[in-house]
Write a protein that holds these residues in place. Structure first.
Motif, PDB file in Angstrom:
ATOM      1  N   ALA A   1      -4.693  -2.553   0.150  1.00  0.00           N
ATOM      2  CA  ALA A   1      -4.486  -3.043  -0.520  1.00  0.00           C
ATOM      3  C   ALA A   1      -3.614  -2.749  -1.372  1.00  0.00           C
ATOM      4  O   ALA A   1      -4.112  -0.605  -1.857  1.00  0.00           O
ATOM      5  N   ASP A   2      -2.857  -2.710  -2.604  1.00  0.00           N
ATOM      6  CA  ASP A   2      -2.329  -2.192  -3.782  1.00  0.00           C
ATOM      7  C   ASP A   2      -1.190  -3.505  -4.521  1.00  0.00           C
ATOM      8  O   ASP A   2      -1.510  -4.450  -4.296  1.00  0.00           O
ATOM      9  N   PHE A   3      -0.956  -3.061  -5.316  1.00  0.00           N
ATOM     10  CA  PHE A   3      -1.136  -4.000  -6.698  1.00  0.00           C
ATOM     11  C   PHE A   3       0.687  -3.795  -6.944  1.00  0.00           C
ATOM     12  O   PHE A   3       0.934  -2.019  -7.408  1.00  0.00           O
ATOM     13  N   ASP A   4       2.254  -3.985  -7.253  1.00  0.00           N
ATOM     14  CA  ASP A   4       2.894  -3.674  -7.127  1.00  0.00           C
ATOM     15  C   ASP A   4       2.892  -3.084  -9.319  1.00  0.00           C
ATOM     16  O   ASP A   4       2.759  -3.617  -9.878  1.00  0.00           O
TER      17      ASP A   4
ATOM     18  N   VAL B   1      -1.809   1.885  -7.812  1.00  0.00           N
ATOM     19  CA  VAL B   1      -2.837   2.466  -7.262  1.00  0.00           C
ATOM     20  C   VAL B   1      -3.305   1.534  -6.066  1.00  0.00           C
ATOM     21  O   VAL B   1      -2.600   0.141  -5.335  1.00  0.00           O
ATOM     22  N   THR B   2      -3.482   2.583  -5.012  1.00  0.00           N
ATOM     23  CA  THR B   2      -3.856   1.620  -3.845  1.00  0.00           C
ATOM     24  C   THR B   2      -5.198   1.576  -3.523  1.00  0.00           C
ATOM     25  O   THR B   2      -6.469   2.963  -3.942  1.00  0.00           O
TER      26      THR B   2
ATOM     27  N   VAL C   1      -7.637   4.849  -5.183  1.00  0.00           N
ATOM     28  CA  VAL C   1      -6.717   5.755  -6.157  1.00  0.00           C
ATOM     29  C   VAL C   1      -5.317   5.900  -6.442  1.00  0.00           C
ATOM     30  O   VAL C   1      -4.713   4.513  -5.627  1.00  0.00           O
ATOM     31  N   LEU C   2      -4.929   6.478  -7.519  1.00  0.00           N
ATOM     32  CA  LEU C   2      -3.667   6.213  -7.807  1.00  0.00           C
ATOM     33  C   LEU C   2      -2.688   7.163  -6.775  1.00  0.00           C
ATOM     34  O   LEU C   2      -2.570   8.560  -6.310  1.00  0.00           O
TER      35      LEU C   2
ATOM     36  N   ILE D   1      -5.885  -9.319   1.670  1.00  0.00           N
ATOM     37  CA  ILE D   1      -5.339  -8.519   1.455  1.00  0.00           C
ATOM     38  C   ILE D   1      -6.515  -8.174   0.172  1.00  0.00           C
ATOM     39  O   ILE D   1      -7.060  -6.478   0.149  1.00  0.00           O
ATOM     40  N   TYR D   2      -6.666  -8.754  -0.785  1.00  0.00           N
ATOM     41  CA  TYR D   2      -7.474  -8.361  -1.670  1.00  0.00           C
ATOM     42  C   TYR D   2      -9.020  -8.442  -1.716  1.00  0.00           C
ATOM     43  O   TYR D   2      -9.768  -7.909  -1.969  1.00  0.00           O
ATOM     44  N   GLY D   3      -9.442  -9.472  -0.602  1.00  0.00           N
ATOM     45  CA  GLY D   3     -10.530 -10.284  -0.315  1.00  0.00           C
ATOM     46  C   GLY D   3     -11.776  -8.869  -0.895  1.00  0.00           C
ATOM     47  O   GLY D   3     -13.047  -8.945  -1.011  1.00  0.00           O
TER      48      GLY D   3
END
Length: 99
Positions: free
Chosen positions: A69-72, A63-64, A55-56, A41-43
């Motif tokens: 990928a995205d983060f909580d 953020v995505t 992007v927001l 996902i993050y690699g």
């Protein structure tokens, strides 16, 4: 661990793998994400050009990236409380890629 409900209202890239974030409660934070950018996902975000495509997503307040990928936002809001756990996860993702 219980999370508060937070939304990111502004984001900018401040380095190859760093984000400046402003949250709906007024908190601002710069986070260097390079140490956790591993795994499926993050690699892809290790590529600075891909990372810069952040992007927001104002609908969900986080953020995505186009790669999925995205983060909580609550995790990012309280990053100092979560960073060690993310570093441990990233270590596992790195080891899985090597092994």
């Amino acid at each position: 661990m219980e999370h508060g409900l937070f939304r990111i209202v502004s984001v900018s890239v401040t380095g190859p793998h760093a984000l400046w974030l402003r949250f709906d409660d007024g908190i601002e934070r710069t986070i260097e994400l390079a140490p956790v950018l591993y795994g499926a996902i993050y690699g892809p975000l290790r590529d600075p050009a891909e990372f810069a495509r952040v992007v927001l997503d104002s609908e969900v307040g986080t953020v995505t990236w186009p790669c999925g990928a995205d983060f909580d936002p609550a995790t990012l809001h309280d990053w100092p409380d979560h960073e060690a756990a993310w570093l441990e996860k990233a270590r596992g993702w790195r080891m899985a890629a090597v092994g």
